[in-house]
Structures are given as structure tokens and as C-alpha cells.
Enzyme design. Structure first.
Site, PDB file in Angstrom:
ATOM      1  N   CYS A 162      -2.295  93.863 -41.623  1.00 33.65           N
ATOM      2  CA  CYS A 162      -1.648  92.795 -42.369  1.00 33.65           C
ATOM      3  C   CYS A 162      -2.125  92.910 -43.811  1.00 33.65           C
ATOM      4  O   CYS A 162      -3.081  93.626 -44.104  1.00 33.65           O
ATOM      5  CB  CYS A 162      -2.057  91.434 -41.834  1.00 33.65           C
ATOM      6  SG  CYS A 162      -1.511  91.154 -40.143  1.00 33.65           S
ATOM      7  N   GLY A 169      -7.118  91.191 -40.156  1.00 35.16           N
ATOM      8  CA  GLY A 169      -8.240  91.643 -39.337  1.00 35.16           C
ATOM      9  C   GLY A 169      -8.119  91.196 -37.902  1.00 35.16           C
ATOM     10  O   GLY A 169      -7.029  90.896 -37.421  1.00 35.16           O
ATOM     11  N   TYR A 183      -5.137 106.843 -44.049  1.00 34.24           N
ATOM     12  CA  TYR A 183      -3.724 106.613 -43.739  1.00 34.24           C
ATOM     13  C   TYR A 183      -3.137 105.305 -44.249  1.00 34.24           C
ATOM     14  O   TYR A 183      -2.031 105.285 -44.782  1.00 34.24           O
ATOM     15  CB  TYR A 183      -3.534 106.709 -42.211  1.00 34.24           C
ATOM     16  CG  TYR A 183      -2.206 106.215 -41.702  1.00 34.24           C
ATOM     17  CD1 TYR A 183      -1.013 106.833 -42.074  1.00 34.24           C
ATOM     18  CD2 TYR A 183      -2.129 105.111 -40.843  1.00 34.24           C
ATOM     19  CE1 TYR A 183       0.217 106.365 -41.605  1.00 34.24           C
ATOM     20  CE2 TYR A 183      -0.906 104.643 -40.375  1.00 34.24           C
ATOM     21  CZ  TYR A 183       0.257 105.278 -40.758  1.00 34.24           C
ATOM     22  OH  TYR A 183       1.461 104.819 -40.303  1.00 34.24           O
ATOM     23  N   ASP A 186      -1.097 116.689 -41.468  1.00 33.20           N
ATOM     24  CA  ASP A 186      -0.833 115.304 -41.066  1.00 33.20           C
ATOM     25  C   ASP A 186      -2.168 114.560 -41.090  1.00 33.20           C
ATOM     26  O   ASP A 186      -3.243 115.178 -41.053  1.00 33.20           O
ATOM     27  CB  ASP A 186      -0.183 115.259 -39.675  1.00 33.20           C
ATOM     28  CG  ASP A 186       0.616 113.969 -39.465  1.00 33.20           C
ATOM     29  OD1 ASP A 186       0.551 113.063 -40.329  1.00 33.20           O
ATOM     30  OD2 ASP A 186       1.307 113.874 -38.436  1.00 33.20           O
TER      31      ASP A 186
END
Ligand code: SF4
Length: 496
Positions: free
Chosen positions: A37, A138, A278, A381
Site C-alpha cells: 500500500c 504494512g 522490485y 528479471d
């Protein structure tokens, strides 16, 4: 933005929308990890709602299920929340009703397909001291334990969100001063969290004692800003001021201005390393480390650890492009856009059959035949979760004429679930927890496969040596969780 960002290719990373939108696992078409989030806060700006809109838009890659803004004008709250992207939830009409100088706002990623407006944040409650809004990023690892105790004492819960657990703890506090009630509540919970609390005249920010989730503070004129990532400050014309320190409680009100307090000493510093690998946007800085630069170092390190002779290097867009550029720079093998992402594929709500999954990946990614045909390709990747997408992408490159496909992953094997806000599948679905590296190579149809070492990762992130794991959480790679994990600790994101 870092000085290291200078080439045209690098600039292309953020000339368009940088989203991992559509790359999460929610629709099952790509087996990327789900984002968590994003939170954004404003204290002391007459255009708080508009700033929140742009701030949330910059944080959209962290969650696309719902968005919400709550504004306080000194006397009361006004808020609007809805399902969908920020641009779908807000428009000029509803934004102009959100008048006030202080705000907290949220974008949410939903796990397990549960999409409910009731869970959209900020959540708004009443407590002893008046109205209270809460937004968080979280997951609390003892939420079930605390919730059970509260229910035994008569509390009734309306959502499945961890945020409500904290709201009940605040409601039960004898303190009417929000900062004292928040302190008391946070001492009873464990896990990973960046919290924003808003009352009609105060804004409070708090970060968990391990600093697992990113949380930064900015300035815009005399106003204060808070965000999950610094890219949100750039989006509103603000500037980075400092990181929120683990265990810190920052209180803003008209009487005292900024009060820098603590609710806990710092415990073992453990910022999420997957943010660097990422999740975060490449133009964000975390703990003063630029994400793009860290990813480039991961690519260079990969090249040092597992060089392979090839004709082109390509990265799986968007998050692996920085590492691919680093690999290319280190080896001298040219970086090419061998894979491109279709930015307008839209979210896919179908429950896909196997054939449609194949089609779905093609809808989101394409191999560029004229670049890869007849070439030995190194495909970079950032991670392999279940392995299904890697197989499809390798096959896509082969179908486009690549003669060899060598896969290099800019993180260690992802073997353990995350309890700190990242949506991960069960351990039995994580391919690295079930198969050897050689078995994974066969499963994804690659000519060779290599995962970055943990040491290589930590050195590439570049946080100071001395702390455990150089102050990073690496639990999904090494099973060393920095907090207590119980059988009741739930995997994923506490926003659900
Ligand atoms: S377990 Fe992995 S994904 Fe979760 S906080 Fe730690 S490093 Fe990040």
C-alpha cells in the site's frame, strides 16, 4: 533524482507512467509479488486534497484496488474513498469538496481477491478525543492475538484490516491526547507499519521499530509532507526533508509545530530489501539510496557473479530494466528493449483458464522479434515467484527467434513468505522453496539460470555494514525474520 541517471535509456524509465500496475499477482496472469500500500500525508497546506491526489498518483504502483483521502479543516473531517485507480476514484467535483489544510491519504493493494470498500483507507473512527482517521502501509504480525483479546473485552470489528485493531486500542486508551493514545496502542502491536493518524487539528506519523516499511518526510513551503516514497514529493513540487526513523512518533499541530518524539527505541534495523529490488519506483530514494542506482549495482554484481557470453541483454519491464542496464554496462553486451510492456492492457478481472493465462501474458508483454531473432539473449528479471511467468517469457523470446535464453535474477531465490505487508503465495507455491536451481532452470526452459547472492544483494543496496544483513530485511530469502512470527501471524498485507 540521482546524478547517476543520465542516459537516454535510463530517462525512458520515468518518462511515461512507471507502474508495476498489472504486474502484481491479483489477476493471476503474471506471478509477480503483490504490491502493498502507499500512504501520503499533508500538514499545513490549503490545497491538501489536490496535493494528496498527485501524491497518491505517484504512489499508484503500490496499490490499485482502492484510494482515499481524508481532510481536516480544524473543526471537522471530509473524506472520499472508492474502489479503483486514483484517477478513477477522484475528480474535480469530489476533490473540491475536500477542503482543509491537513490530510492523510492511501492507495491499497488487496490480497486474496477481496475487494471491499469497507477496507478502503483512510479508515475513520470516533475515539474519546473526537474523530480519528488512520492510513497505514504494512502488516501487524500479532493482529490476531490482539484482536482476540479486544473481542474478549467486548470490541466489535467491522473490517478485516489491522488498522481497526489499532483504532480499538486507541479507543480503549484513557488518554484523550491522540499522541499519547497512539503511543500506548503501538506498544501493544508487532510487525511492519508506517502509520498516519489525523484528528481535526493534529497529524501523527509513526514507523515500526525495525523500520521495515519505507516512510519519508518532505517539505513544501511551510507545509510538511509524509509519503511511502520520495517520488510522491517530486510529484507535488515538494522536497525530501528526512526519513522517518524507526520507532519515531512525529506530531504536528498549530500550537507546537513539529514535535519529534519516540514510542520505542530502534530495534534491529530491517528495511525491506524487496523495496530496493522490485517494489519502489526507480526515481525514489530510500534511506538516501536511489532505487535505480541500487538496481543497476545489482545488475553489475550479477554480471560479476554469473557472466555469460551473449549478443543482447534485456530486462523484464518495468522493474528489471535498471538491473539489465547495469548488467549490460558491466559486460559490454548491448542493452536492448527485447521485451516491451503494453501500458494500456488494463487490469484483467477474468479468472483465467490456462490458455487465457498464456494470452494474458502476451497482452501485457511482447518480445521484439527484430531485436532478439537469431540472438543469444540474457534476460534479467528481479525475482521468480512461482516460475510460471518466467517460463512464458522465456518461451516468448524463443518463439521470437532467440537462439539461447540465459536468465539472471537480481535477487536471491525467494523461498519464504512475507509477514510484513507483501502479498506472497504459500511456501509450497514458491518454486525456489520446492526445487533446486537446476530444476528451476529446466522448469522455465532457460539455457542457464543464476540468482544474485545475498552478499551481492546487500553490497549492491549499499547500506552501511555492521548491522545484521546491513540493516535490511532478507527474510524471504534466508528465513531470518526480524520480529517474532507466530502460527497466527498472517502472511500478506494488513490493509485487507
Ligand atoms: S520478508 Fe521479504 S518482502 Fe517481506 S519485508 Fe522482508 S524483505 Fe520485504
Amino acid at each position: 533524482m540521482s546524478d547517476e541517471i543520465k542516459t537516454l535509456q535510463e530517462q525512458q524509465l520515468w518518462t511515461g507512467n512507471y507502474y508495476n500496475e498489472d504486474m502484481g499477482s491479483r489477476d493471476g496472469l503474471l506471478d509477480k509479488l503483490g504490491e502493498e500500500c502507499g500512504v501520503f500525508g499533508v500538514y499545513g497546506h490549503s490545497e491538501a486534497a489536490s496535493l494528496s491526489y498527485y501524491g497518491l498518483h505517484a504512489l499508484q504502483h503500490r496499490g490499485q484496488e482502492s484510494a482515499g483521502i481524508c481532510v481536516a479543516d480544524g473543526d471537522s473531517f471530509k473524506y472520499h474513498r472508492g474502489m479503483g485507480l486514483v484517477k478513477e476514484v477522484f475528480n474535480n467535483d469530489n476533490l473540491t469538496t475536500l477542503t482543509g489544510a491537513n490530510s492523510i491519504s492511501h492507495v491499497r493493494y488487496s490480497t486474496a481477491g477481496e475487494s471491499k470498500l469497507a477496507n478502503a483507507q483512510p479508515l475513520v473512527f470516533k475515539y474519546r478525543g473526537g474523530d480519528l482517521a488512520i492510513a497505514t502501509n504494512g502488516n501487524l504480525t500479532n493482529a490476531a492475538e490482539v484482536k482476540r483479546k479486544l473481542e474478549d473485552m467486548g470490541s466489535i470489528f467491522q473490517t478485516t484490516s489491522d488498522t481497526e485493531v489499532v483504532a480499538h486500542l486507541i479507543a480503549r486508551s484513557k488518554h484523550t491526547e491522540i499522541e499519547l493514545a497512539v503511543k500506548e496502542a503501538l506498544l501493544q502491536v508487532e510487525g511492519a507499519y508506517a502509520f498516519l493518524f489525523l484528528t481535526k487539528d493534529k497529524l501523527v506519523a509513526a514507523l515500526d521499530p525495525h523500520g521495515l516499511r519505507p516512510f519519508v518526510m518532505g517539505r513544501l513551503g511551510n507545509a510538511y509532507l509524509f509519503a511511502s516514497e520520495t517520488c510522491a514529493f517530486d510529484a507535488v513540487g515538494g522536497t525530501y526533508y528526512r526519513d522517518v526513523i524507526p520507532g519515531e512518533l512525529l506530531v504536528l499541530d498549530a500550537k507546537n509545530g513539529l514535535v519529534e518524539d519516540r514510542f520505542s527505541p530502534i530495534k534491529q534495523r530491517a528495511i525491506c530489501s524487496m523495496e530496493y529490488i522490485y517494489f519502489a519506483r526507480p526515481d525514489s530514494d530510500m534511506d538516501s539510496i536511489n532505487i535505480h542506482s541500487a538496481r543497476k549495482r545489482m545488475g553489475k554484481q550479477l554480471a560479476q557473479e554469473a557472466f555469460v557470453d551473449a549478443d543482447v541483454v534485456t530486462g523484464v519491464p518495468d522493474s528489471s530494466i535498471s538491473a539489465a542496464i547495469g548488467f549490460a554496462e558491466q559486460t559490454g553486451i548491448p542493452y536492448e528493449l527485447g521485451l516491451i510492456k503494453n501500458r494500456y492492457s488494463g487490469r484483467t478481472f477474468i479468472q483465467p483458464s490456462q490458455e487465457l493465462r498464456e494470452q494474458g501474458v502476451k497482452m501485457k508483454l511482447s518480445a521484439v522479434r527484430s531485436i532478439v531473432a537469431g540472438k543469444r539473449v540474457v534476460m534479467i528479471d528481479d525475482s521468480i515467484v512461482r516460475g510460471t511467468t518466467s517460463l512464458r517469457i522465456v518461451n516468448m523470446l524463443r518463439e521470437a527467434g532467440a537462439t539461447e535464453v540465459h536468465v539472471r535474477i537480481s535477487s536471491p531465490p525467494f523461498m519464504n513468505p512475507c509477514y510484513y505487508g507483501i502479498d506472497t503465495p504459500d511456501r509450497k507455491e514458491l518454486i525456489a522453496a520446492q526445487k533446486s536451481i537446476e530444476e528451476i532452470r529446466v522448469a522455465i526452459n532457460a539455457d542457464s539460470l543464476y540468482f544474485l547472492s545475498k552478499e551481492g544483494l546487500l553490497n549492491s543496496i549499499g547500506r552501511p555494514k555492521g548491522d545484521v544483513n546491513q540493516g535490511n530485511c532478507t527474510a524471504c530469502f534466508d528465513n531470518m525474520y526480524p520480529t517474532r512470527i507466530t502460527e497466527e501471524s498472517e502472511v500478506g498485507c494488513g490493509c485487507d
